[in-house]
Design a protein around this motif. Structure first.
Motif, PDB file in Angstrom:
ATOM      1  N   ARG A  77      39.247  44.083  45.958  1.00  0.00           N
ATOM      2  CA  ARG A  77      39.630  42.696  45.744  1.00  0.00           C
ATOM      3  C   ARG A  77      39.581  42.296  44.272  1.00  0.00           C
ATOM      4  O   ARG A  77      38.771  42.799  43.500  1.00  0.00           O
ATOM      5  CB  ARG A  77      38.705  41.772  46.548  1.00  0.00           C
ATOM      6  CG  ARG A  77      38.758  42.032  48.066  1.00  0.00           C
ATOM      7  CD  ARG A  77      40.169  41.852  48.633  1.00  0.00           C
ATOM      8  NE  ARG A  77      40.253  42.057  50.045  1.00  0.00           N
ATOM      9  CZ  ARG A  77      40.367  41.075  50.931  1.00  0.00           C
ATOM     10  NH1 ARG A  77      40.412  39.813  50.535  1.00  0.00           N
ATOM     11  NH2 ARG A  77      40.435  41.353  52.205  1.00  0.00           N
ATOM     12  N   ALA A  78      40.470  41.375  43.913  1.00  0.00           N
ATOM     13  CA  ALA A  78      40.591  40.910  42.530  1.00  0.00           C
ATOM     14  C   ALA A  78      39.463  39.954  42.148  1.00  0.00           C
ATOM     15  O   ALA A  78      38.907  40.035  41.056  1.00  0.00           O
ATOM     16  CB  ALA A  78      41.940  40.239  42.314  1.00  0.00           C
ATOM     17  N   SER A  79      39.121  39.048  43.046  1.00  0.00           N
ATOM     18  CA  SER A  79      38.121  38.025  42.750  1.00  0.00           C
ATOM     19  C   SER A  79      36.708  38.594  42.827  1.00  0.00           C
ATOM     20  O   SER A  79      36.439  39.522  43.586  1.00  0.00           O
ATOM     21  CB  SER A  79      38.243  36.871  43.744  1.00  0.00           C
ATOM     22  OG  SER A  79      37.209  35.929  43.539  1.00  0.00           O
ATOM     23  N   SER A  80      35.814  38.010  42.047  1.00  0.00           N
ATOM     24  CA  SER A  80      34.400  38.380  42.146  1.00  0.00           C
ATOM     25  C   SER A  80      33.574  37.194  42.653  1.00  0.00           C
ATOM     26  O   SER A  80      32.359  37.205  42.567  1.00  0.00           O
ATOM     27  CB  SER A  80      33.877  38.855  40.781  1.00  0.00           C
ATOM     28  OG  SER A  80      33.994  37.817  39.837  1.00  0.00           O
ATOM     29  N   THR A  81      34.260  36.179  43.207  1.00  0.00           N
ATOM     30  CA  THR A  81      33.578  34.999  43.734  1.00  0.00           C
ATOM     31  C   THR A  81      33.588  35.042  45.259  1.00  0.00           C
ATOM     32  O   THR A  81      34.634  34.828  45.875  1.00  0.00           O
ATOM     33  CB  THR A  81      34.277  33.708  43.245  1.00  0.00           C
ATOM     34  OG1 THR A  81      34.342  33.741  41.824  1.00  0.00           O
ATOM     35  CG2 THR A  81      33.523  32.475  43.716  1.00  0.00           C
ATOM     36  N   PRO A  82      32.429  35.340  45.881  1.00  0.00           N
ATOM     37  CA  PRO A  82      32.384  35.373  47.355  1.00  0.00           C
ATOM     38  C   PRO A  82      32.662  33.998  47.952  1.00  0.00           C
ATOM     39  O   PRO A  82      32.190  32.984  47.435  1.00  0.00           O
ATOM     40  CB  PRO A  82      30.954  35.824  47.659  1.00  0.00           C
ATOM     41  CG  PRO A  82      30.439  36.413  46.388  1.00  0.00           C
ATOM     42  CD  PRO A  82      31.142  35.685  45.288  1.00  0.00           C
ATOM     43  N   LYS A  83      33.469  33.983  49.020  1.00  0.00           N
ATOM     44  CA  LYS A  83      33.792  32.740  49.720  1.00  0.00           C
ATOM     45  C   LYS A  83      33.456  32.925  51.191  1.00  0.00           C
ATOM     46  O   LYS A  83      33.541  34.018  51.717  1.00  0.00           O
ATOM     47  CB  LYS A  83      35.286  32.420  49.560  1.00  0.00           C
ATOM     48  CG  LYS A  83      35.678  32.118  48.130  1.00  0.00           C
ATOM     49  CD  LYS A  83      37.138  31.782  48.014  1.00  0.00           C
ATOM     50  CE  LYS A  83      37.492  31.500  46.556  1.00  0.00           C
ATOM     51  NZ  LYS A  83      38.933  31.372  46.365  1.00  0.00           N
TER      52      LYS A  83
ATOM     53  N   ALA B 162      44.711  44.633  41.620  1.00  0.00           N
ATOM     54  CA  ALA B 162      45.888  45.337  41.089  1.00  0.00           C
ATOM     55  C   ALA B 162      46.966  45.524  42.161  1.00  0.00           C
ATOM     56  O   ALA B 162      47.699  46.507  42.147  1.00  0.00           O
ATOM     57  CB  ALA B 162      45.479  46.685  40.486  1.00  0.00           C
ATOM     58  N   GLY B 163      47.052  44.581  43.118  1.00  0.00           N
ATOM     59  CA  GLY B 163      48.060  44.654  44.180  1.00  0.00           C
ATOM     60  C   GLY B 163      47.832  45.779  45.173  1.00  0.00           C
ATOM     61  O   GLY B 163      48.709  46.096  45.975  1.00  0.00           O
ATOM     62  N   ASP B 164      46.656  46.387  45.157  1.00  0.00           N
ATOM     63  CA  ASP B 164      46.347  47.537  46.013  1.00  0.00           C
ATOM     64  C   ASP B 164      45.730  47.052  47.317  1.00  0.00           C
ATOM     65  O   ASP B 164      44.567  46.654  47.357  1.00  0.00           O
ATOM     66  CB  ASP B 164      45.383  48.468  45.269  1.00  0.00           C
ATOM     67  CG  ASP B 164      45.028  49.717  46.055  1.00  0.00           C
ATOM     68  OD1 ASP B 164      45.308  49.783  47.269  1.00  0.00           O
ATOM     69  OD2 ASP B 164      44.461  50.639  45.437  1.00  0.00           O
ATOM     70  N   SER B 165      46.520  47.091  48.405  1.00  0.00           N
ATOM     71  CA  SER B 165      46.023  46.624  49.701  1.00  0.00           C
ATOM     72  C   SER B 165      45.648  47.783  50.631  1.00  0.00           C
ATOM     73  O   SER B 165      45.447  47.581  51.823  1.00  0.00           O
ATOM     74  CB  SER B 165      47.086  45.742  50.373  1.00  0.00           C
ATOM     75  OG  SER B 165      48.260  46.497  50.584  1.00  0.00           O
ATOM     76  N   ASN B 166      45.530  48.998  50.081  1.00  0.00           N
ATOM     77  CA  ASN B 166      45.182  50.160  50.908  1.00  0.00           C
ATOM     78  C   ASN B 166      43.785  50.000  51.500  1.00  0.00           C
ATOM     79  O   ASN B 166      42.856  49.577  50.819  1.00  0.00           O
ATOM     80  CB  ASN B 166      45.227  51.449  50.091  1.00  0.00           C
ATOM     81  CG  ASN B 166      46.638  51.814  49.691  1.00  0.00           C
ATOM     82  OD1 ASN B 166      47.577  51.591  50.441  1.00  0.00           O
ATOM     83  ND2 ASN B 166      46.797  52.363  48.503  1.00  0.00           N
TER      84      ASN B 166
ATOM     85  N   LEU C 236      39.542  50.813  38.713  1.00  0.00           N
ATOM     86  CA  LEU C 236      40.383  49.677  38.306  1.00  0.00           C
ATOM     87  C   LEU C 236      39.732  48.813  37.229  1.00  0.00           C
ATOM     88  O   LEU C 236      40.395  47.967  36.631  1.00  0.00           O
ATOM     89  CB  LEU C 236      40.732  48.808  39.517  1.00  0.00           C
ATOM     90  CG  LEU C 236      41.687  49.419  40.526  1.00  0.00           C
ATOM     91  CD1 LEU C 236      41.781  48.552  41.774  1.00  0.00           C
ATOM     92  CD2 LEU C 236      43.069  49.635  39.923  1.00  0.00           C
ATOM     93  N   GLY C 237      38.452  49.033  36.976  1.00  0.00           N
ATOM     94  CA  GLY C 237      37.761  48.289  35.916  1.00  0.00           C
ATOM     95  C   GLY C 237      37.770  46.789  36.155  1.00  0.00           C
ATOM     96  O   GLY C 237      37.483  46.317  37.256  1.00  0.00           O
ATOM     97  N   SER C 238      38.142  46.034  35.109  1.00  0.00           N
ATOM     98  CA  SER C 238      38.076  44.568  35.177  1.00  0.00           C
ATOM     99  C   SER C 238      39.096  43.953  36.135  1.00  0.00           C
ATOM    100  O   SER C 238      39.009  42.775  36.458  1.00  0.00           O
ATOM    101  CB  SER C 238      38.269  43.971  33.782  1.00  0.00           C
ATOM    102  OG  SER C 238      39.546  44.295  33.290  1.00  0.00           O
ATOM    103  N   GLN C 239      40.044  44.749  36.631  1.00  0.00           N
ATOM    104  CA  GLN C 239      41.020  44.225  37.601  1.00  0.00           C
ATOM    105  C   GLN C 239      40.408  44.066  38.997  1.00  0.00           C
ATOM    106  O   GLN C 239      41.004  43.450  39.868  1.00  0.00           O
ATOM    107  CB  GLN C 239      42.230  45.149  37.704  1.00  0.00           C
ATOM    108  CG  GLN C 239      43.040  45.269  36.434  1.00  0.00           C
ATOM    109  CD  GLN C 239      44.184  46.248  36.631  1.00  0.00           C
ATOM    110  OE1 GLN C 239      45.199  45.895  37.220  1.00  0.00           O
ATOM    111  NE2 GLN C 239      44.012  47.463  36.171  1.00  0.00           N
ATOM    112  N   CYS C 240      39.224  44.664  39.207  1.00  0.00           N
ATOM    113  CA  CYS C 240      38.597  44.636  40.533  1.00  0.00           C
ATOM    114  C   CYS C 240      37.247  43.945  40.467  1.00  0.00           C
ATOM    115  O   CYS C 240      36.383  44.323  39.676  1.00  0.00           O
ATOM    116  CB  CYS C 240      38.420  46.067  41.048  1.00  0.00           C
ATOM    117  SG  CYS C 240      37.752  46.132  42.728  1.00  0.00           S
TER     118      CYS C 240
END
Length: 157
Positions: free
Chosen positions: A143-149, A106-110, A124-128
């Motif tokens: 973080r937005a993604s749920s795919t670890p890299k 959700a654009g939250d870089s805190n 944030l629910g499904s946004q995180c």
């Protein structure tokens, strides 16, 4: 990874459970919604309304129900049946060493602690998709993604 990032991927939340109360009703319509629904539809709508919905009340044969604001069962003169909503179980997080999750949720870089990041991610629910921390896990971001890299700097998710 030279700096050892760590990431924590969010798992699925467990929906609230409902407890049946025979010959009881729950007061008030949840969020002013007086629409009549099936039990399954009422439960889904109540989950959707979150804290605004305390459960749902049905007619005696449980064929038509409405979402209710109150979570306090009261004696029903018409034999209604109510289903009081219990607490939802928060999602669990899986740790991934030397991995990061892409994009800020959700654009939250805190930058937050692990506990604060987990609470914010739940909010944030499904946004995180989870949160990524530095090697000692002292500063994290949602973080937005749920795919670890694979992390070039050793982050952990």
């Amino acid at each position: 990874s030279p700096t050892g990032e760590v990431s924590f991927k969010k798992g699925a939340a467990v929906a609230p459970r409902y407890t049946r109360y025979a010959h009881q009703y729950l007061g008030g319509y949840a969020a002013g919604d007086s629409n009549v629904r099936s039990k399954a539809e009422s439960e889904a709508r109540c989950d959707e309304l979150g804290s605004q919905c305390g459960g749902y009340t049905c007619n005696i044969d449980e064929s038509s129900c409405t979402c209710r604001a109150s979570s306090t069962p009261k004696s029903s003169p018409t034999g209604e049946v109510s289903f009081k909503k219990g607490a939802a179980v928060a999602p669990r997080y899986t740790r991934y060493a030397h991995q990061y999750l892409g994009g800020y949720a959700a654009g939250d870089s805190n930058v937050r602690s692990k506990a604060e990041s987990e609470a914010r991610c739940d909010e944030l629910g499904s946004q995180c998709g989870g949160y990524t921390c530095n090697i000692d896990e002292s500063s994290c971001t949602c973080r937005a993604s749920s795919t670890p890299k694979s992390s070039p700097t050793g982050e952990v998710s």
